[in-house]
Design a protein around this motif. Structure first.
Motif, PDB file in Angstrom:
ATOM      1  N   VAL A 196       0.878  -1.199  -0.095  1.00  0.00           N
ATOM      2  CA  VAL A 196      -0.061  -0.078  -0.163  1.00  0.00           C
ATOM      3  C   VAL A 196       0.811   1.130   0.037  1.00  0.00           C
ATOM      4  O   VAL A 196       1.825   1.227   0.617  1.00  0.00           O
ATOM      5  CB  VAL A 196      -0.945   0.094   1.172  1.00  0.00           C
ATOM      6  N   GLU A 226      -5.309   0.336  -1.186  1.00  0.00           N
ATOM      7  CA  GLU A 226      -5.961  -0.521  -0.607  1.00  0.00           C
ATOM      8  C   GLU A 226      -5.760  -1.736  -1.411  1.00  0.00           C
ATOM      9  O   GLU A 226      -5.962  -1.931  -2.592  1.00  0.00           O
ATOM     10  CB  GLU A 226      -7.439  -0.463  -0.209  1.00  0.00           C
ATOM     11  N   THR A 228      -6.939  -5.130  -0.248  1.00  0.00           N
ATOM     12  CA  THR A 228      -7.642  -6.463   0.290  1.00  0.00           C
ATOM     13  C   THR A 228      -7.966  -7.247  -0.488  1.00  0.00           C
ATOM     14  O   THR A 228      -8.146  -8.585  -0.300  1.00  0.00           O
ATOM     15  CB  THR A 228      -8.706  -5.946   1.410  1.00  0.00           C
ATOM     16  N   TRP A 233      -7.729  -3.538  -6.628  1.00  0.00           N
ATOM     17  CA  TRP A 233      -6.998  -2.435  -5.773  1.00  0.00           C
ATOM     18  C   TRP A 233      -7.527  -1.154  -5.702  1.00  0.00           C
ATOM     19  O   TRP A 233      -8.131  -0.791  -6.958  1.00  0.00           O
ATOM     20  CB  TRP A 233      -5.743  -2.278  -6.271  1.00  0.00           C
TER      21      TRP A 233
END
Length: 640
Positions: A196, A226, A228, A233
């Protein structure tokens, strides 16, 4: 001259590089330096080394290990060790265990960062035409013992564990392998690490399809906020706008080759030749991944002598022990871009200087889903154009989504599938993304029949592609590249704990560039038993099934490996039907008794030996797909 690290008088066994070469044992003076392991003639009377007899470059060493003594060997040959490199094993005999241990330790320290270190080795000698440990009769066969420490870099096979996606467990499937009965193989290499806050560059443009998406403009920079979701992204552009972007559309703004248009990732030799021939420019060039992982090749098109047809030449980018790159001796560079820049102005031993950059970046790759968070697709956004075929689950049609994305639409006939279970699993399957898997985009579940929407590949199924001769007079390399594509897609599925259960040429598709992708992975587990008959006309595909499936219906990744061997046979027979003179009953009876497919005319002994390894009676003795990737890559590298 490099500084000497160790030197010692050892007995060396002849390497028998030719079948007719005699086996002998001679004393040689071994010298280990920073970049080579060399051995010399030695004058015992004058205690002086004489002429150089041979050497091994340290960067080419794949493994250093002990060797179990031969039966009834004399005392002076009790402490053997092996140095494995491209030309095979070099067997060396030390005077005692302490000296052997010292040399092995130092060699492992020097080669521990080599790119081509192997995962399994042969603990016994190659002698009398076979490996004495496992009785395999192919000298290039992958080892039969897993290394507990990979040449100095520790990894404990016993403690390793496969990554399991966090998801609802799949419907139970009897596994052939029981936990703990053998070490699990090391995992495939991870993607390069990202973080990140890093800056990335858009390799392709991307038009948002949901309010949460962010537009990508080619060659512009973005900041990652981010990560996750591995496939999508969250990013910010230079104007401060934020949203989700497909992670495979951007590259790190560092020194990666992806920044350069001459780099064609995931392109094989045949595809490079086709692209260069299409451009038809003398000096046209590109840089591609070599068939061996971690290495690169420069492909150049030349019209030598004024020929209008022209041909392609391929040059492997080599590296020195110090990490410099070169195509021709005495022209070393600290980076590949520096090397390319030099050869754009100087041929320096090549057939031509690199005059015209050729790129394949017009077509962006598939995304995991059609937009961030999309898995349920509105059927009103789909337009069907023509029918592609009628498969096990129903009609398959070619169409578009939102008028801009080509898609394939499987219209599932009612009663053919356990729909609720599949719909739950589809959310997870969409996250599977690999260049050799057909991408699942989403499903339409609000009406009946339900639709499965996938990536569309214009060249259709591999079986038809082979039978209709769309590749005219294919070479051994072209056919092996097809097999390599399937191997890499299956190795990814293996790492994600997915079992295909119906792997065959008919369940692979071919894209516009000739890349082969595996499709319909995992779907067979949702077929209703009272409805399902495979394309071979049975409850499961008998012609692609190993003994444990035929006798006990035990499916595992190793039953997929057997099917892969049959798929290789399909490729090398240009789409012939396996066991074509036998019916299903005869096959089910004779395969467990040892019946195997014959060697295809287009397959040499080494290719056929790979098929035979996949058809071992015992599942434990079959290679994993990750091991098959290495085997096929190494063979391709040799052929090129």
């Amino acid at each position: 001259m490099s500084e000497t690290i160790l030197e010692e008088l050892f007995i060396k066994r002849s390497q028998q590089k030719r079948k007719a070469s005699p086996l002998n044992y001679k004393e040689r003076w071994f010298v280990l330096t920073q970049d080579k392991l060399s051995y010399y003639d030695y004058d015992l009377n004058k205690a002086k080394r004489k002429s150089l007899r041979g050497f091994v470059e340290l960067e080419k060493i794949k493994c250093v290990e002990t060797v179990q003594p031969e039966p009834n060997s004399p005392p002076e040959r009790s402490y053997a060790f092996q140095v494995i490199y491209d030309e095979g094993p070099l067997y060396v005999f030390a005077k005692n265990d302490a000296t052997r241990g010292e040399w092995i330790k130092k060699l492992k320290e020097k080669v521990r960062f080599n790119k081509d270190l192997i995962q399994k080795y042969h603990p016994c000698f190659w002698a009398d035409g076979m490996w004495q440990c496992c009785q395999q009769q192919v000298k290039e066969a992958v080892g039969c013992k897993v290394l507990e420490h990979k040449n100095g870099v520790g990894f404990s096979s016993k403690n390793s564990s496969r990554r399991r996606p966090s998801r609802k467990p799949l419907p139970p499937t009897p596994e052939e392998e029981k936990p703990g009965c053998r070490p699990l193989p090391p995992q495939p290499p991870e993607e390069p690490s990202h973080s990140v806050g890093m800056t990335v560059i858009a390799e392709y443009g991307y038009t948002p399809v949901t309010p949460q998406d962010l537009e990508l403009r080619k060659d512009e920079e973005y900041t990652i906020l981010e990560m996750t979701d591995a496939n999508w992204w969250k990013a910010r552009d230079n104007t401060g706008r934020e949203g989700y972007i497909p992670s495979n559309y951007v590259v790190n703004a560092g020194n990666g080759l992806e920044r350069f248009d001459w780099y064609c990732k995931n392109m094989n030799r045949s595809q490079a030749e086709n692209l260069l021939r299409t451009e038809n420019k003398d000096g046209g060039f590109l840089v591609r991944d070599s068939s061996k992982a971690g290495k690169y090749t420069v492909s150049v098109f030349t019209k030598g002598g004024g020929e209008s047809s022209g041909n392609s030449r391929h040059y492997n980018i080599c590296t020195t022990q110090q990490g410099q790159f070169y195509l021709a001796e005495k022209h070393y560079f600290n980076s590949i871009p520096d090397l390319i820049n030099y050869h754009q102005h100087n041929a320096a031993g090549m057939v031509s200087r690199l005059k015209y950059m050729v790129s394949n970046r017009a077509q962006p790759p598939s995304t995991a889903g059609l937009g961030y968070g999309i898995w349920e697709i509105d059927p009103l956004h789909l337009k069907t154009i023509r029918e592609l075929g009628n498969g096990q689950f129903g009609v398959v049609k070619y169409g578009t989504w939102m008028g801009q994305h080509d898609v394939a639409i499987k219209m599932i006939k009612e009663g053919s599938m356990s729909e609720d279970d599949f719909i739950e699993e589809a959310k997870i399957m969409m996250k599977l993304r690999h260049e050799n898997l057909v991408q699942l985009y989403g499903v339409c579940t609000k009406q009946r029949p339900i639709y499965i929407v996938t990536e569309f590949l214009c060249n259709g199924c591999l079986l038809t592609y082979l039978r209709e001769g769309q590749t005219q007079h294919p070479t051994t390399i072209q056919l092996l590249e097809m097999c390599k594509d399937v191997t890499e897609g299956m190795a990814y599925l293996e790492s994600q704990q997915y079992i295909h259960r119906d792997l065959a040429a008919r369940n692979c598709l071919v894209d516009a560039n000739g890349t082969v992708k595996v499709t319909d992975f995992g779907l067979s587990r949702y077929v209703l038993d009272d409805e399902y008959t495979s394309s071979a006309g049975s409850k499961f595909p008998i012609r692609w099934s190993p003994p444990e499936v035929l006798l006990f219906c035990r499916f595992s990744s190793k039953s997929d490996v057997w099917a892969y061997g049959v798929l290789m046979w399909e490729v090398y027979t240009m789409g012939s039907l396996p066991y074509q003179r036998l019916n299903n009953t005869e096959i089910a009876d004779q395969v467990p008794r040892g019946l195997r497919l014959y060697r295809p005319q287009l397959a040499n002994e080494r290719i056929y030996s790979i098929m035979n390894r996949c058809w071992h009676d015992k599942p434990d003795e079959r290679p994993t797909f990750q091991e098959l990737v290495v085997i096929v890559q190494d063979l391709l590298y040799e052929l090129q």
